[in-house]
Enzyme design. Structure first.
Site, mmCIF file in Angstrom:
data_model
loop_
_atom_site.group_PDB
_atom_site.id
_atom_site.type_symbol
_atom_site.label_atom_id
_atom_site.label_comp_id
_atom_site.label_asym_id
_atom_site.label_seq_id
_atom_site.Cartn_x
_atom_site.Cartn_y
_atom_site.Cartn_z
ATOM 1 N N GLY A 187 0.817 -1.215 0.000
ATOM 2 C CA GLY A 187 0.000 0.000 0.000
ATOM 3 C C GLY A 187 0.844 1.255 0.000
ATOM 4 O O GLY A 187 2.063 1.195 -0.165
ATOM 5 N N ASN A 188 0.208 2.383 0.172
ATOM 6 C CA ASN A 188 0.925 3.651 0.263
ATOM 7 C C ASN A 188 0.246 4.523 1.316
ATOM 8 O O ASN A 188 -0.834 4.186 1.806
ATOM 9 C CB ASN A 188 0.977 4.345 -1.105
ATOM 10 C CG ASN A 188 -0.406 4.692 -1.606
ATOM 11 O OD1 ASN A 188 -1.058 5.595 -1.094
ATOM 12 N ND2 ASN A 188 -0.896 3.941 -2.597
ATOM 13 N N SER A 189 0.882 5.636 1.656
ATOM 14 C CA SER A 189 0.393 6.408 2.808
ATOM 15 C C SER A 189 -0.510 7.577 2.420
ATOM 16 O O SER A 189 -0.642 8.532 3.179
ATOM 17 C CB SER A 189 1.578 6.880 3.642
ATOM 18 O OG SER A 189 2.501 7.507 2.800
#
Ligand code: CTP
Length: 216
Positions: A18-20
């Site tokens: 995922g990413n933030s």
């Protein structure tokens, strides 16, 4: 039609790549567009923010789900703003059922590109539709790369932000962007995402007006 948040590509039942991205920029755009009278569909990926009043929200946690939700809604919209951070890769095989244990020495994860949503949307784009991408870039020549992305994906606008900066962008309530169109480059100084959203919408409104005037 606006996207927000960051997609997550599952590895097993409990883990993902995922990413933030917080979704704050996409939500600010959705709220601002609704308050200007737009009919807004918001396709959100893993966003933990209060609902935007008046905005229709649908969840699309993975890149593939986001692609399906965007493509099915696009014909009903004049403007697409892809503010979401979409994963560029997902597992090439189906994610493992259950949980991968710790009893292995090495694990090889083979990744496969996801569908480029904007690129696919640009293939069926009507002459009266306006499409906006975001380019999160890092390091030298980042503005040049953002402009290259706009051209490759045949966008009307790309909003550049510099992810080398920690005081803006991902997760922050502030952003500082450069709004690029094929004919212009506008720097927007660091400001709350609500203010940046209004400026982006001003530029889109102007752009779509010019486009309609040119179409006659
Ligand atoms: N995007 C998309 N579909 C993807 C990946 C990205 O529609 N599978 C959109 C993003 O929502 C964003 C724009 O494309 O509006 C640019 O995303 P970015 O990841 O910066 O660009 P890429 O084209 O993926 O290029 P690269 O990762 O090589 O920088």
């Amino acid at each position: 039609l606006i996207t927000a948040g960051g997609t997550r590509e599952p590895i097993d039942a409990v883990r993902y790549i995922g990413n933030s991205s917080s979704g704050k920029m996409g939500y600010a755009l959705a709220r601002a567009a609704y308050s200007r009278g737009a009919s807004v569909d918001l396709v959100k990926a893993n966003v933990d923010l209060p609902r935007a009043p008046g905005v229709r929200e649908v969840s699309a946690p993975t890149a593939e789900e986001m692609y399906q939700e965007v493509v099915s809604r696009l014909p009903d919209h004049d403007i697409l703003i892809m503010a979401a951070a979409v994963a560029d890769y997902k597992l090439s095989e189906n994610p493992t059922d259950g949980k991968i244990g710790k009893n292995l020495d090495d694990i090889n994860v083979c990744l496969h590109p996801t569908t480029d949503i904007l690129l696919e949307c640009s293939k069926t784009k009507r002459a009266d539709q306006y499409m906006v991408g975001f380019a999160a870039e890092y390091g030298p020549e980042s503005l040049v790369r953002a402009r290259g992305k706009m051209e490759r994906k045949r966008l009307d606008m790309i909003v550049f932000n510099d992810i080398a900066r920690r005081d803006i962008g991902f997760g922050s309530d502030y952003n500082e962007v450069v709004i690029l169109t094929p004919a212009s480059e506008t720097r927007v100084q660091r400001a709350p995402k609500e203010t940046v959203a209004e400026i982006i919408l001003d530029h889109i409104a102007r752009g779509i007006k010019e486009k309609r005037a040119a179409l006659g």
